[in-house]
Scaffold this active site. Structure first.
Site, PDB file in Angstrom:
ATOM      1  N   ILE A  32      22.284   6.184  54.316  1.00  0.00           N
ATOM      2  CA  ILE A  32      23.079   7.404  54.154  1.00  0.00           C
ATOM      3  C   ILE A  32      24.478   7.092  53.615  1.00  0.00           C
ATOM      4  O   ILE A  32      25.150   7.966  53.056  1.00  0.00           O
ATOM      5  CB  ILE A  32      23.159   8.158  55.505  1.00  0.00           C
ATOM      6  CG1 ILE A  32      23.398   9.640  55.299  1.00  0.00           C
ATOM      7  CG2 ILE A  32      24.190   7.546  56.439  1.00  0.00           C
ATOM      8  CD1 ILE A  32      23.171  10.456  56.555  1.00  0.00           C
ATOM      9  N   GLU A  96      24.763  -1.325  64.324  1.00  0.00           N
ATOM     10  CA  GLU A  96      25.175   0.007  64.771  1.00  0.00           C
ATOM     11  C   GLU A  96      23.993   0.858  65.208  1.00  0.00           C
ATOM     12  O   GLU A  96      24.147   1.743  66.054  1.00  0.00           O
ATOM     13  CB  GLU A  96      25.946   0.715  63.651  1.00  0.00           C
ATOM     14  CG  GLU A  96      27.310   0.082  63.400  1.00  0.00           C
ATOM     15  CD  GLU A  96      28.073   0.739  62.267  1.00  0.00           C
ATOM     16  OE1 GLU A  96      27.498   1.600  61.559  1.00  0.00           O
ATOM     17  OE2 GLU A  96      29.246   0.369  62.078  1.00  0.00           O
ATOM     18  N   VAL A  97      22.855   0.645  64.592  1.00  0.00           N
ATOM     19  CA  VAL A  97      21.661   1.412  64.963  1.00  0.00           C
ATOM     20  C   VAL A  97      20.654   0.437  65.575  1.00  0.00           C
ATOM     21  O   VAL A  97      20.259  -0.543  64.932  1.00  0.00           O
ATOM     22  CB  VAL A  97      21.047   2.127  63.734  1.00  0.00           C
ATOM     23  CG1 VAL A  97      19.771   2.851  64.143  1.00  0.00           C
ATOM     24  CG2 VAL A  97      22.048   3.112  63.126  1.00  0.00           C
ATOM     25  N   HIS A 101      16.167  -2.971  61.556  1.00  0.00           N
ATOM     26  CA  HIS A 101      16.170  -2.542  60.150  1.00  0.00           C
ATOM     27  C   HIS A 101      16.712  -3.673  59.290  1.00  0.00           C
ATOM     28  O   HIS A 101      17.552  -4.462  59.728  1.00  0.00           O
ATOM     29  CB  HIS A 101      17.001  -1.266  59.947  1.00  0.00           C
ATOM     30  CG  HIS A 101      18.401  -1.355  60.457  1.00  0.00           C
ATOM     31  ND1 HIS A 101      18.719  -1.203  61.796  1.00  0.00           N
ATOM     32  CD2 HIS A 101      19.582  -1.595  59.829  1.00  0.00           C
ATOM     33  CE1 HIS A 101      20.021  -1.339  61.953  1.00  0.00           C
ATOM     34  NE2 HIS A 101      20.576  -1.586  60.778  1.00  0.00           N
TER      35      HIS A 101
HETATM   36  P1  5GP Z   1      23.698  -1.591  60.967  1.00  0.00           P
HETATM   37  O1  5GP Z   1      25.198  -1.623  60.978  1.00  0.00           O
HETATM   38  O2  5GP Z   1      23.133  -1.175  62.297  1.00  0.00           O
HETATM   39  O3  5GP Z   1      23.068  -2.845  60.426  1.00  0.00           O
HETATM   40  O4  5GP Z   1      23.306  -0.506  59.881  1.00  0.00           O
HETATM   41  C1  5GP Z   1      23.028   0.824  60.191  1.00  0.00           C
HETATM   42  C2  5GP Z   1      22.920   1.552  58.864  1.00  0.00           C
HETATM   43  O5  5GP Z   1      22.283   2.796  59.106  1.00  0.00           O
HETATM   44  C3  5GP Z   1      24.260   1.843  58.197  1.00  0.00           C
HETATM   45  O6  5GP Z   1      24.287   1.241  56.906  1.00  0.00           O
HETATM   46  C4  5GP Z   1      24.303   3.379  58.142  1.00  0.00           C
HETATM   47  O7  5GP Z   1      24.885   3.856  56.950  1.00  0.00           O
HETATM   48  C5  5GP Z   1      22.845   3.754  58.254  1.00  0.00           C
HETATM   49  N1  5GP Z   1      22.592   5.046  58.885  1.00  0.00           N
HETATM   50  C6  5GP Z   1      23.139   5.485  60.058  1.00  0.00           C
HETATM   51  N2  5GP Z   1      22.678   6.714  60.353  1.00  0.00           N
HETATM   52  C7  5GP Z   1      21.822   7.052  59.346  1.00  0.00           C
HETATM   53  C8  5GP Z   1      21.036   8.224  59.088  1.00  0.00           C
HETATM   54  O8  5GP Z   1      21.020   9.204  59.833  1.00  0.00           O
HETATM   55  N3  5GP Z   1      20.283   8.221  57.964  1.00  0.00           N
HETATM   56  C9  5GP Z   1      20.268   7.155  57.108  1.00  0.00           C
HETATM   57  N4  5GP Z   1      19.486   7.266  56.021  1.00  0.00           N
HETATM   58  N5  5GP Z   1      21.004   6.043  57.315  1.00  0.00           N
HETATM   59  C10 5GP Z   1      21.763   6.000  58.414  1.00  0.00           C
END
Ligand code: 5GP
Ligand code: ZN
Length: 116
Positions: A32, A96-97, A101
């Site tokens: 996103i 963050e999520v 992934h």
């Molecule tokens: P992390 O920091 O956990 O490796 O990456 C989480 C990623 O998830 C971030 O790049 C963020 O932009 C993406 N993200 C968070 N919420 C959403 C969402 O609701 N939809 C999509 N498509 N991406 C998301």
């Protein structure tokens, strides 16, 4: 399915996403908040908090993620110039999520792996 997990909901299409690929094991969709011209998230359909929770029993899923990354890089025109596949784990990783992934990044020079 984890009830409060945004990526579980994206896999189940309960939350909309721009989906690039889905099969019985994995789903790939647009990040996103893209940080490169190609920024696709590739996730297992089943919920795991992070890749550290995945073991031998998930070898097929992890292998599929690698293959899908490679195929999408070709489809998105990023293969000839190169690309990067990243997974963040935990606080030091900047995760963050908390649904495993992998970020497929490409379409521009990505710079060094780490900033200091
Ligand atoms: P992390 O920091 O956990 O490796 O990456 C989480 C990623 O998830 C971030 O790049 C963020 O932009 C993406 N993200 C968070 N919420 C959403 C969402 O609701 N939809 C999509 N498509 N991406 C998301
Ligand atoms: Zn989940």
């Amino acid at each position: 399915m984890s009830d409060d997990c945004i990526f579980c909901k994206i896999v189940a299409a309960e939350i909309p996403s721009h989906q690039f690929y889905q099969d019985e094991l994995v789903t790939a969709f647009q990040d996103i908040s893209e940080q490169a011209p190609v920024h696709i998230l590739i996730v297992p359909n089943q919920h795991f908090n992070d890749v550290g929770e995945m073991g031998d029993a998930q070898a097929e899923i992890l292998g599929r993620i690698m293959q899908v990354a490679s195929q999408l890089a070709v489809q998105q025109g990023a293969a000839s110039e190169g690309w990067r596949l990243v997974t963040n784990v935990g606080r030091n990783g900047g995760q963050e999520v908390f649904h495993t992934h992998f970020h497929l990044l490409g379409g521009r020079p990505l710079g060094p792996l780490l900033t200091r």
